[in-house]
Design a protein around this motif. Structure first.
Motif, mmCIF file in Angstrom:
data_model
loop_
_atom_site.group_PDB
_atom_site.id
_atom_site.type_symbol
_atom_site.label_atom_id
_atom_site.label_comp_id
_atom_site.label_asym_id
_atom_site.label_seq_id
_atom_site.Cartn_x
_atom_site.Cartn_y
_atom_site.Cartn_z
ATOM 1 N N THR A 1 0.832 -1.203 0.000
ATOM 2 C CA THR A 1 0.000 0.000 0.000
ATOM 3 C C THR A 1 0.859 1.242 0.000
ATOM 4 N N ASN B 136 -0.894 4.050 0.931
ATOM 5 C CA ASN B 136 -1.793 4.903 1.707
ATOM 6 C C ASN B 136 -1.340 4.912 3.172
ATOM 7 N N GLU B 137 -0.886 6.075 3.635
ATOM 8 C CA GLU B 137 -0.301 6.133 4.985
ATOM 9 C C GLU B 137 -1.338 5.990 6.094
ATOM 10 N N LYS C 95 -3.992 4.016 5.964
ATOM 11 C CA LYS C 95 -4.149 2.561 6.102
ATOM 12 C C LYS C 95 -2.966 1.965 6.850
ATOM 13 N N SER D 228 6.146 -1.389 4.688
ATOM 14 C CA SER D 228 5.379 -0.877 3.552
ATOM 15 C C SER D 228 6.176 -1.151 2.281
ATOM 16 N N ASP E 270 -7.695 -3.725 -0.250
ATOM 17 C CA ASP E 270 -8.518 -2.886 -1.110
ATOM 18 C C ASP E 270 -9.813 -2.616 -0.365
ATOM 19 N N ALA F 246 -10.956 5.709 -3.855
ATOM 20 C CA ALA F 246 -9.728 6.510 -3.916
ATOM 21 C C ALA F 246 -9.764 7.434 -5.137
ATOM 22 N N GLU G 132 -8.023 11.742 -8.008
ATOM 23 C CA GLU G 132 -7.138 11.541 -6.846
ATOM 24 C C GLU G 132 -6.677 12.864 -6.227
ATOM 25 N N TYR H 234 -10.374 15.431 0.453
ATOM 26 C CA TYR H 234 -11.452 14.671 1.102
ATOM 27 C C TYR H 234 -12.514 15.601 1.675
ATOM 28 N N PHE I 119 -8.734 8.886 8.449
ATOM 29 C CA PHE I 119 -8.389 9.423 7.129
ATOM 30 C C PHE I 119 -9.591 9.268 6.193
ATOM 31 N N GLY I 120 -9.440 9.773 4.996
ATOM 32 C CA GLY I 120 -10.405 9.538 3.925
ATOM 33 C C GLY I 120 -11.833 9.915 4.282
#
Ligand code: ITT
Length: 198
Positions: A7, A9-10, A12, A29, A69, A86, A91, A95, A152-153
């Motif tokens: 990944t 994505n930090e 995650k 990672s 995912d 995502a 991208e 958010y 996040f997100g």
């Protein structure tokens, strides 16, 4: 013995490190493993995309590779953004804007079903190439307004009824105990122990 987590994505990765810390294996990672890949996620399900990511890295590294995912599934929006979470609105879009857009779209369905959930599929590739999957969801409702600064997100817009809070108002420990990612990774830990014979 180490696990490479495919990944970039930090958000995650922070959760993943915490959830896997008692596995007794080093977790690194993709970046820490020195692997730089631009992976095209052209699957049609969370499971397919998780496997595409894990397999792309495994072909370079061997060993044990995991990938996550995940996404937000909003029922009144026909399951959107789903596997496109995502990429939703591009991208580059913040958010703050993505979250407000989802709230605005869901508001058009006022009074109807506000149900939504995060879904996470974890794929693992073992040293001999065997593939394992686990999947889990965290059920919630589309929040009335964004709230919370943790996570996040899309965390600020998924309201978790049992906590009377959004996912972004939970501490990481609270979230990991009930989240899609927490549950899918706990199930994957059990499968790995079983399959690797420990
Ligand atoms: P990698 O593929 O490199 O792992 P990514 O962010 O592109 O990173 P995905 O394709 O799996 O990963 O997209 C997942 C998106 O779903 C993520 O970017 C968030 O927007 C959303 N998401 C997943 N889990 C979430 C969580 O726990 N909280 C908030 N949003 C989440």
């Amino acid at each position: 013995n180490r696990i490479i987590f495919a990944t970039g994505n930090e958000g995650k990765m922070r959760e993943i490190r915490e959830i896997l810390k008692d596995l007794g294996m080093e977790v690194c990672s993709m970046k820490e493993a020195g692997i730089c890949l631009d992976i095209e996620e052209n699957g049609t399900t969370f499971g397919e995309n998780a496997e595409i990511k894990a397999m792309s890295v495994w072909k370079k590294s061997g060993g044990i590779v995991l990938a996550d995912d995940s996404g937000l599934v909003v029922d009144c929006l026909g399951g959107e953004p789903g596997i496109y979470s995502a990429r939703y609105m591009g991208e580059e879009t913040s958010y703050e804007i993505k979250n407000q857009t989802i709230l605005n779209r869901a508001a058009l369905f006022e009074g109807e079903d506000r149900s939504a959930r995060f879904v996470c599929n974890i794929a693992a590739i073992l040293p001999d190439g065997r593939v394992l999957h686990t999947e889990a969801a965290m059920e919630g409702l589309v929040a009335d307004k964004p709230a919370g600064g943790e996570g996040f997100g899309y965390d600020p817009i998924l309201y978790i009824p049992e906590f009377h809070m959004t996912a972004a108002e939970l501490t990481m420990d609270q979230k990991n105990r009930i989240s899609h990612r927490g549950k899918a990774l706990e199930a994957m830990k059990d499968k790995l122990k079983e399959q690797l014979g420990e």
